[in-house]
Design a protein around this motif. Structure first.
Motif, PDB file in Angstrom:
ATOM      1  N   TYR A   1     -11.222  -0.373  -4.687  1.00  0.00           N
ATOM      2  CA  TYR A   1     -10.812   0.898  -4.096  1.00  0.00           C
ATOM      3  C   TYR A   1      -9.298   1.023  -4.007  1.00  0.00           C
ATOM      4  O   TYR A   1      -8.749   2.130  -4.056  1.00  0.00           O
ATOM      5  N   SER A   2      -8.591  -0.101  -3.882  1.00  0.00           N
ATOM      6  CA  SER A   2      -7.134  -0.066  -3.788  1.00  0.00           C
ATOM      7  C   SER A   2      -6.520   0.602  -5.005  1.00  0.00           C
ATOM      8  O   SER A   2      -5.458   1.237  -4.910  1.00  0.00           O
TER       9      SER A   2
ATOM     10  N   GLU B   1      -5.631  14.671  -5.960  1.00  0.00           N
ATOM     11  CA  GLU B   1      -5.442  15.494  -4.761  1.00  0.00           C
ATOM     12  C   GLU B   1      -4.143  16.286  -4.816  1.00  0.00           C
ATOM     13  O   GLU B   1      -4.062  17.418  -4.334  1.00  0.00           O
TER      14      GLU B   1
ATOM     15  N   LYS C   1      -7.313   8.932  -7.135  1.00  0.00           N
ATOM     16  CA  LYS C   1      -7.751  10.032  -6.272  1.00  0.00           C
ATOM     17  C   LYS C   1      -6.557  10.774  -5.677  1.00  0.00           C
ATOM     18  O   LYS C   1      -6.555  12.004  -5.583  1.00  0.00           O
ATOM     19  N   ARG C   2      -5.526  10.026  -5.294  1.00  0.00           N
ATOM     20  CA  ARG C   2      -4.341  10.639  -4.704  1.00  0.00           C
ATOM     21  C   ARG C   2      -3.637  11.539  -5.718  1.00  0.00           C
ATOM     22  O   ARG C   2      -3.202  12.652  -5.378  1.00  0.00           O
TER      23      ARG C   2
ATOM     24  N   PHE D   1      -8.547   2.673  -7.226  1.00  0.00           N
ATOM     25  CA  PHE D   1      -9.214   3.966  -7.371  1.00  0.00           C
ATOM     26  C   PHE D   1      -8.574   5.029  -6.479  1.00  0.00           C
ATOM     27  O   PHE D   1      -8.426   6.187  -6.872  1.00  0.00           O
ATOM     28  N   ARG D   2      -8.159   4.635  -5.269  1.00  0.00           N
ATOM     29  CA  ARG D   2      -7.588   5.622  -4.361  1.00  0.00           C
ATOM     30  C   ARG D   2      -6.266   6.174  -4.884  1.00  0.00           C
ATOM     31  O   ARG D   2      -5.855   7.278  -4.500  1.00  0.00           O
TER      32      ARG D   2
ATOM     33  N   PHE E   1       1.338   4.233  -3.090  1.00  0.00           N
ATOM     34  CA  PHE E   1       1.183   5.680  -2.919  1.00  0.00           C
ATOM     35  C   PHE E   1       2.482   6.410  -3.247  1.00  0.00           C
ATOM     36  O   PHE E   1       2.472   7.477  -3.872  1.00  0.00           O
TER      37      PHE E   1
ATOM     38  N   LYS F   1       0.834  -1.204   0.000  1.00  0.00           N
ATOM     39  CA  LYS F   1       0.000   0.000   0.000  1.00  0.00           C
ATOM     40  C   LYS F   1       0.869   1.255   0.000  1.00  0.00           C
ATOM     41  O   LYS F   1       0.660   2.182  -0.798  1.00  0.00           O
TER      42      LYS F   1
END
Length: 367
Positions: A281-282, A292, A288-289, A284-285, A262, A258
């Protein structure tokens, strides 16, 4: 405990992605990649040309509407629900998984990288896209990158693990081919069945995770034998709880993976997402990051995705296999022909998509 299978909206709330010609798409993706330091996130769509079916079709629906994945707690259940000892037992989750995976893994093992795998490997070799994250468990990105002697496979992060390794609940690991041989020795009748399907070509439908649908055979999973772990036996333990090194529904990604996912996004200047609905979600996030952090993000995918709800994400509604070689040639310029490794990569790859994959399948794999 209730855990649901992730879904995506079948109809995006955003306006459709603008129609593009192939040439326009090539130019747009090439211009996106050209500044370099790109992180790439891939999904099942990139392996379709290798003969591995995607989970979902162009409308976002599961290709097999009766698809019921096994959850982590079911696979690891040590009660009779997990491994049945009686013919009339209700679930036999672990036997169900390993029988279906036993029959499906040979197709995954035999699959070869396609032009998209090799084109992305060329970008890694040229250091344009040093980081690649994949949700796929088929190992095909690694096989493509093997043509680059100076590029380490550590530059590919398998977000959801790999089908090519197995470990028991006490941590003893074994390569998948060896484990397949154990399953064959313990189940000679299924070895004969697998050999016959290989000979006739009449193979069950295989999902991207190596699972096959065999309901039409009318078999009882309870007859399938999952072998004891030899290393556990040497330690005076009886243990037949084995798991492939993939992340199941209901299981968490390890903290190191994880954090690395990132970090790969954060250290890149932009994010290219290819061939995925981002339903998990693993994955999709990570998109999203990037948003952001204000990083440019482009989604190249055929059909709707979870990323459609992010206004900052540019979308191109197209299969990567149609354009990716030309994209990489445009990005690398003369290097595409002058570098022998890149030239070989851009001339390699099979294109053999699954047959008759445009219609949803029934539970037995038929159309």
């Amino acid at each position: 405990m209730r855990i649901s299978v992730p879904t995506i909206p079948l109809l995006s709330t955003r306006t459709p992605a603008p129609h593009r010609t192939l040439q326009d798409a090539v130019e747009r993706v090439a211009n996106f990649i050209l500044p370099g330091n790109v992180a790439i996130l891939t999904g099942a769509g990139v392996s379709v040309d290798s003969g591995i079916r995607a989970y979902r079709g162009e409308d976002g629906r599961y290709m097999n509407p009766n698809y019921k994945p096994l959850f982590y707690h079911q696979l690891m259940d040590e009660s009779e629900a997990g491994h049945a000892r009686r013919t009339l037992a209700r679930h036999a989750f672990r036997q169900r998984y390993w029988l279906r995976s036993y029959l499906g893994f040979p197709m995954i093992r035999a699959a070869l990288p396609n032009p998209t795998h090799y084109a992305l490997a060329a970008l890694q070799h040229a250091r344009v896209a040093p980081r690649l994250i994949t949700q796929n468990v088929d190992g095909l990105h690694h096989r493509a990158l093997n043509l680059s002697p100076g590029t380490k496979n550590e530059h590919i992060l398998e977000l959801h693990g790999s089908l090519h390794h197995v470990h028991c609940k006490h941590g003893h690991g074994v390569d998948r081919i060896t484990f397949q041989n154990w399953l064959s020795a313990a189940n000679p009748q299924w070895k004969a069945f697998a050999d016959e399907t290989e000979r006739t070509g009449n193979k069950p439908r295989t999902n991207p995770d190596g699972d096959v649908a065999i309901e039409s055979l009318g078999t009882s999973y309870t007859s399938f034998v999952v072998p004891q772990c030899p290393s556990c036996l040497l330690e005076d333990r009886i243990n037949s709880v084995h798991k492939p090194e993939v992340i199941f529904f209901g299981e968490s990604i390890s903290e190191p993976v994880k954090k690395q996912s990132f970090r790969d996004v954060e250290e890149a200047d932009r994010l290219l997402v290819i061939g995925t609905t981002l339903a998990t979600y693993s994955a999709f996030r990570l998109l999203k990051r990037a948003v952001e952090l204000g990083k440019p993000a482009l989604l190249l995918n055929l059909g709707p995705s979870r990323g459609d709800g992010l206004e900052e994400v540019e979308r191109i509604d197209m299969a990567s296999g149609l354009i990716i070689r030309d994209v990489v040639r445009a990005v690398l310029g003369t290097t595409a022909s002058a570098d022998p490794v890149v030239a070989k990569m851009l001339s390699s790859g099979i294109v053999k998509p699954p047959e008759d994959d445009t219609q949803p399948a029934n539970a037995d794999g038929s159309k």
